[in-house]
Design a protein around this motif. Structure first.
Motif, short mmCIF file in Angstrom:
data_model
loop_
_atom_site.label_atom_id
_atom_site.label_comp_id
_atom_site.label_asym_id
_atom_site.label_seq_id
_atom_site.Cartn_x
_atom_site.Cartn_y
_atom_site.Cartn_z
N HIS A 48 -131.13 -50.55 37.38
CA HIS A 48 -130.75 -49.39 36.57
C HIS A 48 -129.66 -49.82 35.60
O HIS A 48 -128.59 -50.27 36.02
CB HIS A 48 -130.24 -48.24 37.45
CG HIS A 48 -129.73 -47.09 36.65
ND1 HIS A 48 -130.56 -46.26 35.92
CD2 HIS A 48 -128.46 -46.64 36.44
CE1 HIS A 48 -129.81 -45.34 35.30
NE2 HIS A 48 -128.54 -45.56 35.60
N PHE A 49 -129.94 -49.71 34.32
CA PHE A 49 -128.99 -50.04 33.26
C PHE A 49 -128.33 -48.74 32.82
O PHE A 49 -128.95 -47.94 32.12
CB PHE A 49 -129.71 -50.67 32.06
CG PHE A 49 -130.43 -51.96 32.36
CD1 PHE A 49 -129.81 -53.18 32.15
CD2 PHE A 49 -131.74 -51.95 32.84
CE1 PHE A 49 -130.47 -54.37 32.39
CE2 PHE A 49 -132.41 -53.14 33.09
CZ PHE A 49 -131.77 -54.35 32.88
N ALA A 50 -127.09 -48.51 33.22
CA ALA A 50 -126.36 -47.29 32.86
C ALA A 50 -125.67 -47.50 31.52
O ALA A 50 -124.45 -47.57 31.42
CB ALA A 50 -125.35 -46.95 33.95
N GLN A 51 -126.49 -47.60 30.48
CA GLN A 51 -125.97 -47.89 29.15
C GLN A 51 -127.05 -47.53 28.13
O GLN A 51 -128.23 -47.49 28.47
CB GLN A 51 -125.63 -49.38 29.04
CG GLN A 51 -126.84 -50.28 29.24
CD GLN A 51 -126.50 -51.65 29.76
OE1 GLN A 51 -125.79 -51.79 30.74
NE2 GLN A 51 -127.03 -52.67 29.10
N PRO A 52 -126.65 -47.27 26.89
CA PRO A 52 -127.65 -46.96 25.86
C PRO A 52 -128.46 -48.21 25.55
O PRO A 52 -127.94 -49.19 25.03
CB PRO A 52 -126.81 -46.51 24.67
CG PRO A 52 -125.45 -47.06 24.91
CD PRO A 52 -125.29 -47.23 26.38
N MET A 53 -129.72 -48.19 25.93
CA MET A 53 -130.59 -49.34 25.73
C MET A 53 -131.91 -48.87 25.15
O MET A 53 -132.57 -48.01 25.72
CB MET A 53 -130.83 -50.05 27.08
CG MET A 53 -131.78 -51.22 26.99
SD MET A 53 -132.11 -51.94 28.62
CE MET A 53 -130.56 -52.72 28.96
N THR A 54 -132.27 -49.44 24.02
CA THR A 54 -133.53 -49.06 23.40
C THR A 54 -134.70 -49.62 24.21
O THR A 54 -134.54 -50.55 25.01
CB THR A 54 -133.63 -49.61 21.96
OG1 THR A 54 -133.54 -51.04 22.02
CG2 THR A 54 -132.54 -49.03 21.08
N GLU A 55 -135.87 -49.06 23.98
CA GLU A 55 -137.08 -49.57 24.65
C GLU A 55 -137.31 -51.03 24.28
O GLU A 55 -137.71 -51.84 25.11
CB GLU A 55 -138.27 -48.71 24.25
CG GLU A 55 -139.54 -49.09 24.97
CD GLU A 55 -140.70 -48.16 24.65
OE1 GLU A 55 -141.84 -48.60 24.84
OE2 GLU A 55 -140.47 -47.02 24.21
N ARG A 56 -137.03 -51.38 23.04
CA ARG A 56 -137.21 -52.77 22.59
C ARG A 56 -136.32 -53.73 23.39
O ARG A 56 -136.78 -54.75 23.89
CB ARG A 56 -136.89 -52.89 21.09
CG ARG A 56 -136.98 -54.31 20.55
CD ARG A 56 -136.35 -54.45 19.16
NE ARG A 56 -135.01 -53.89 19.06
CZ ARG A 56 -133.91 -54.47 19.54
NH1 ARG A 56 -133.97 -55.62 20.18
NH2 ARG A 56 -132.73 -53.90 19.38
N ALA B 137 -131.09 -35.17 24.88
CA ALA B 137 -131.72 -34.09 24.11
C ALA B 137 -131.84 -34.43 22.62
O ALA B 137 -132.74 -33.95 21.94
CB ALA B 137 -130.93 -32.80 24.29
N ALA B 138 -130.93 -35.28 22.11
CA ALA B 138 -130.98 -35.68 20.70
C ALA B 138 -131.85 -36.93 20.51
O ALA B 138 -131.86 -37.52 19.44
CB ALA B 138 -129.57 -35.95 20.18
N GLU B 139 -132.56 -37.32 21.57
CA GLU B 139 -133.46 -38.48 21.57
C GLU B 139 -132.74 -39.81 21.34
O GLU B 139 -133.28 -40.72 20.73
CB GLU B 139 -134.61 -38.27 20.57
CG GLU B 139 -135.49 -37.10 20.95
CD GLU B 139 -136.75 -37.01 20.12
OE1 GLU B 139 -137.03 -37.89 19.31
OE2 GLU B 139 -137.48 -36.02 20.32
N GLU B 140 -131.52 -39.89 21.86
CA GLU B 140 -130.79 -41.15 21.85
C GLU B 140 -130.88 -41.77 23.24
O GLU B 140 -130.80 -41.05 24.25
CB GLU B 140 -129.33 -40.92 21.47
CG GLU B 140 -129.15 -40.52 20.03
CD GLU B 140 -127.70 -40.49 19.63
OE1 GLU B 140 -127.14 -41.57 19.35
OE2 GLU B 140 -127.12 -39.39 19.59
N PRO B 141 -131.02 -43.09 23.34
CA PRO B 141 -131.13 -43.73 24.65
C PRO B 141 -129.82 -43.64 25.43
O PRO B 141 -128.74 -43.83 24.86
CB PRO B 141 -131.46 -45.19 24.31
CG PRO B 141 -130.97 -45.39 22.92
CD PRO B 141 -131.08 -44.06 22.24
N ILE B 142 -129.95 -43.31 26.73
CA ILE B 142 -128.74 -43.22 27.57
C ILE B 142 -128.81 -44.17 28.77
O ILE B 142 -127.77 -44.54 29.31
CB ILE B 142 -128.47 -41.78 28.04
CG1 ILE B 142 -129.69 -41.18 28.74
CG2 ILE B 142 -128.04 -40.92 26.88
CD1 ILE B 142 -129.43 -39.82 29.37
#
Length: 193
Positions: free
Chosen positions: A19-27, A59-64
């Motif tokens: 589990h990466f508890a950080q903003p990480m894009t799918e890429r 909710a704003a579609e930003e990675p969390i």
């Protein structure tokens, strides 16, 4: 049986969850998956299969956060999992991240994360600005440029390091030198300890 016969090393199968508890894009998550499957596992004569992987958006579609679940077959589990833990920590895992191997949970991660929402819309040539910001962060001494993703109002840069406050202070000092980033927003997204 020959006196010098090679000992057979049986591979054991293990379930691994990260589990990466950080903003990480799918890429970026897929880059981590490829690193595990194509680099780390073969180093230990291991093989693996991704069972599931996801990037969670707010909710704003930003990675969390992101999660990777895999099944690993390895003849050297202790060595492999020790290397996996080291590589995750060295890679800047965020506070609150964890690793579960066969049901045994280990809390990992010490990095703090900061977002720079540029609010530049469709501005195209950001490379000089990104380089200047990274240079201001001491090219890793204070923090690293980890990732970038795009919102409706422009690109968002993701930074990590030992101290979100130090990153924020440095970025605020640097942003005044870049008129294009006059409306940018800087915020820490690391959980409070």
């Amino acid at each position: 049986m020959s006196l010098f016969a090679r000992k057979s090393s049986e591979a054991s199968t293990h379930r691994v969850q990260i589990h990466f508890a950080q903003p990480m894009t799918e890429r970026l998550r897929k880059d981590h998956e490829a690193g595990l499957l194509d680099t780390l596992l073969p180093k230990y004569k291991a093989s693996g299969t991704i069972i599931s992987a996801k990037t969670t958006l707010d909710a704003a579609e930003e990675p969390i956060s992101s999660d990777i679940n895999l099944e690993v077959a390895t003849p050297e589990p202790k060595k492999l999992f020790s290397e996996l833990l080291s590589s995750l920590i060295d890679g800047g895992l965020g506070h609150g991240s964890w690793l579960i191997i066969d049901g045994q949970r280990t809390e990992v991660g010490g990095s703090e994360y900061v977002l720079l929402r540029t609010r530049l819309g469709a501005e195209s040539d950001l490379e000089p600005t990104v380089r200047a910001l990274q240079h201001a962060l001491g090219d890793g001494e204070i923090g690293w440029h980890e990732d970038v993703y795009y919102r409706h109002d422009g690109p968002v840069f993701v930074y990590n390091g030992d101290s979100a406050q130090a990153i924020i202070h440095t970025l605020e000092t640097e942003l005044v030198k870049h008129p294009l980033l006059g409306n940018a927003e800087i915020l820490s997204v690391s959980p409070q300890q």
